[in-house]
Motif scaffolding. Structure first.
Motif, PDB file in Angstrom:
ATOM      1  N   UNK A   5     -63.139  -0.845  22.806  1.00  0.00           N
ATOM      2  CA  UNK A   5     -62.086  -1.541  22.361  1.00  0.00           C
ATOM      3  C   UNK A   5     -62.430  -1.370  21.107  1.00  0.00           C
ATOM      4  N   UNK A   6     -60.967  -1.223  20.917  1.00  0.00           N
ATOM      5  CA  UNK A   6     -61.250  -0.998  18.634  1.00  0.00           C
ATOM      6  C   UNK A   6     -60.480  -2.399  18.611  1.00  0.00           C
ATOM      7  N   UNK A   7     -61.228  -3.505  17.885  1.00  0.00           N
ATOM      8  CA  UNK A   7     -60.623  -4.567  18.178  1.00  0.00           C
ATOM      9  C   UNK A   7     -59.788  -4.842  15.692  1.00  0.00           C
ATOM     10  N   UNK A   8     -58.676  -5.738  15.589  1.00  0.00           N
ATOM     11  CA  UNK A   8     -58.506  -5.834  14.541  1.00  0.00           C
ATOM     12  C   UNK A   8     -58.175  -7.568  14.234  1.00  0.00           C
ATOM     13  N   UNK A   9     -59.147  -7.719  13.332  1.00  0.00           N
ATOM     14  CA  UNK A   9     -59.596  -8.886  13.053  1.00  0.00           C
ATOM     15  C   UNK A   9     -58.448  -9.264  11.721  1.00  0.00           C
ATOM     16  N   UNK A  10     -58.166  -9.988  11.020  1.00  0.00           N
ATOM     17  CA  UNK A  10     -57.386 -10.762  10.299  1.00  0.00           C
ATOM     18  C   UNK A  10     -58.471 -11.619   9.134  1.00  0.00           C
ATOM     19  N   UNK A 382     -57.945  -7.779  26.075  1.00  0.00           N
ATOM     20  CA  UNK A 382     -57.173  -6.811  25.482  1.00  0.00           C
ATOM     21  C   UNK A 382     -57.355  -6.392  24.651  1.00  0.00           C
ATOM     22  N   UNK A 383     -57.645  -5.404  23.556  1.00  0.00           N
ATOM     23  CA  UNK A 383     -57.573  -4.739  22.264  1.00  0.00           C
ATOM     24  C   UNK A 383     -55.716  -4.380  21.850  1.00  0.00           C
ATOM     25  N   UNK A 384     -54.758  -5.470  20.831  1.00  0.00           N
ATOM     26  CA  UNK A 384     -53.525  -5.356  20.518  1.00  0.00           C
ATOM     27  C   UNK A 384     -52.787  -3.477  20.348  1.00  0.00           C
TER      28      UNK A 384
END
Ligand code: NAP
Length: 437
Positions: A5-10, A382-384
């Motif tokens: 799962x590839x997550x993006x975090x700011x 779930x990753x967006x």
């Protein structure tokens, strides 16, 4: 089919808490999750308080920037500096585009004393004065009246100590540091010779730490004045506390050694006062005097007497703590972003001073950010499938500074500093920084 799962975090804020949050996220990756990090920063330069807060004469503390550079050099880490939350971008769009948002904006607003005269010319908060001498572009034009003999510093923490050293030491102490050049020249012309640090409580309640006290006698051109009776009384009061007061006793003993040392009087002095609560700053058009209520300690409690004293001065700097700035979408409570153990709202987290208030040293942020990032990871579902936020910045014509650009600014500063025997010569205007790119 890949299970990854590839997550993006700011992460908003490129100070210590933000970098340690990034590091914790990087370390949380495994065969199931991968994390891309976009770090946003309102200044064109990263490192937060390491650049604009830590005292110029404490260069060792700044060496932590190497750790930040290592974190930034990892895969899937991007810096978007010169991008301000609440101005260039907003929280809702970060929430929509990232799997989670980490707020690491610190607390840059100086607390107020709330007493008459605080608005007079010559009454300045450490939240302005410290970034001024550290070359923060937003404070480079601050007017700091250094034309009187005496300055008063209110507060008994390490920031008060940094401020007192900057005003009370021979400016030669700063010539080989990264203090802004305009600040060094202003201090060279400064008429201030006596700095009075005023604490509202007793010596045993002071928030200074021992290394800050112990370094003072090494500055030969400044007399350090502490009333030994104040410290002896404090030591007597803490005697009965035994082991509980071990750290306090270390600081008090260091203060007593300074107080009792007989040294020839110097032209400059830093004077410590305790049990003085400021009640009014007086002056016609500018600061002329600070009036204090005298306190005493009765049964371990600090209580006001009916006596007052005043110190004539032309500059007052309050170093009494900080609040987090107000930003749309974030609720502020007691000067911090309202949170429960770092959770702010669904998908929004807070770390650092914005989470826990302005306390602790840089290293405190490591464990604190790690803990909050563990919560964040546990909350992920779930990753967006969102598009790349960089496109939004480009569309808006925001001139962001990426890691490579920052490298250019950094190299230029270090190279200019090298010629002068300084760690760096800071560029103190946004425009000048951006012109380099
Ligand atoms: P601090 O350590 O919390 O000290 C604030 C001081 O302001 C306290 O003495 C406090 O007194 C006083 N104060 C608060 N409100 C006041 C009021 N209304 N009137 C008079 N005095 C008032 O905060 P800081 O100095 O801003 O430092 C923030 C954090 O950064 C601290 O954890 C500090 O150790 C850290 N820091 C570390 C270094 C270093 O490691 N070299 C350097 C700078 C800062 P009371 O105790 O009576 O409330």
């Amino acid at each position: 089919m890949s299970l990854m799962r590839n997550y993006k975090i700011a992460i908003v804020g490129a100070g210590p808490a933000g970098y340690y949050a990034a590091q914790a996220l990087q370390n949380s990756q495994n065969e199931e999750i991968s994390i891309s990090i976009d770090m946003f920063e309102k200044l064109p330069t990263p490192w937060g308080l390491v650049r604009s807060g830590v005292a110029p004469d404490h260069p060792k503390i700044k060496s932590v920037a190497k750790v930040f550079d290592k974190i930034a050099s990892e895969d899937k880490f991007r810096l978007f500096a010169n991008v301000q939350l609440g101005k260039d971008i907003d929280l809702d769009e970060l929430k929509a585009n990232y799997d989670a948002v980490v707020i690491a904006i610190g607390s840059s607003v100086g607390k107020k004393l709330g007493i008459p005269g605080e608005e007079l010319i010559g009454s300045i908060s450490s939240s302005e004065f410290v970034p001024w001498y550290n070359g923060h572009p937003d404070f480079a034009d601050l007017e700091v009246p250094l034309d009187s003999q005496t300055a008063v510093v209110i507060g008994a923490g390490n920031v008060a100590m940094d401020v007192a050293r900057s005003l009370g030491l021979d400016p030669a102490e700063f010539e080989k540091t990264d203090m802004a050049t305009y600040a060094i020249s202003a201090l060279q012309k400064s008429k201030i010779r006596d700095v009075h640090i005023c604490a509202r409580r007793a010596p045993e309640h002071a928030a200074f730490t021992a290394p800050e006290i112990r370094e003072l006698p090494h500055f030969e051109k400044t007399s350090i004045v502490i009333d030994p009776n104040h410290i002896s009384s404090a030591l007597k009061r803490t005697e009965s506390l035994g082991d509980q007061a071990k750290d306090i006793n270390t600081i008090l003993t260091a203060m007593l050694a300074i107080a009792e040392e007989e040294k020839p009087k110097q032209e400059r002095s830093i004077n410590f006062h305790f049990l003085l609560t400021p009640i009014e700053i007086k002056g016609e058009k500018r600061v002329e005097e600070v009036v204090f209520k005298v306190n005493e300690v009765i049964d371990g409690k600090v209580v006001a007497t009916d006596q007052t004293i005043s110190i004539k001065c032309g500059l007052v700097i309050t170093a009494i703590g900080y609040n987090t700035p107000v930003i749309d979408g974030l609720e502020i409570e007691d000067g911090k972003v309202k949170n429960i153990n770092g959770r702010v709202a669904n998908g929004v987290y807070v770390v650092g001073w914005a989470k826990r208030g302005p306390s602790g040293v840089i290293g405190t942020n490591k464990s604190d950010s790690t803990e909050v990032m563990q919560t964040l990871i546990a909350d992920l579902s779930e990753a967006k499938n969102s598009s790349d936020f960089e496109a939004v910045l480009m569309q808006r014509g925001i001139k962001y500074v990426n890691q490579q650009d920052w490298g250019k600014i950094n190299d230029a500063e270090v190279a200019a500093g090298e010629q002068l025997g300084k760690p760096r010569l800071k560029i103190t205007s946004r425009e000048e920084m951006l012109n380099l790119l």
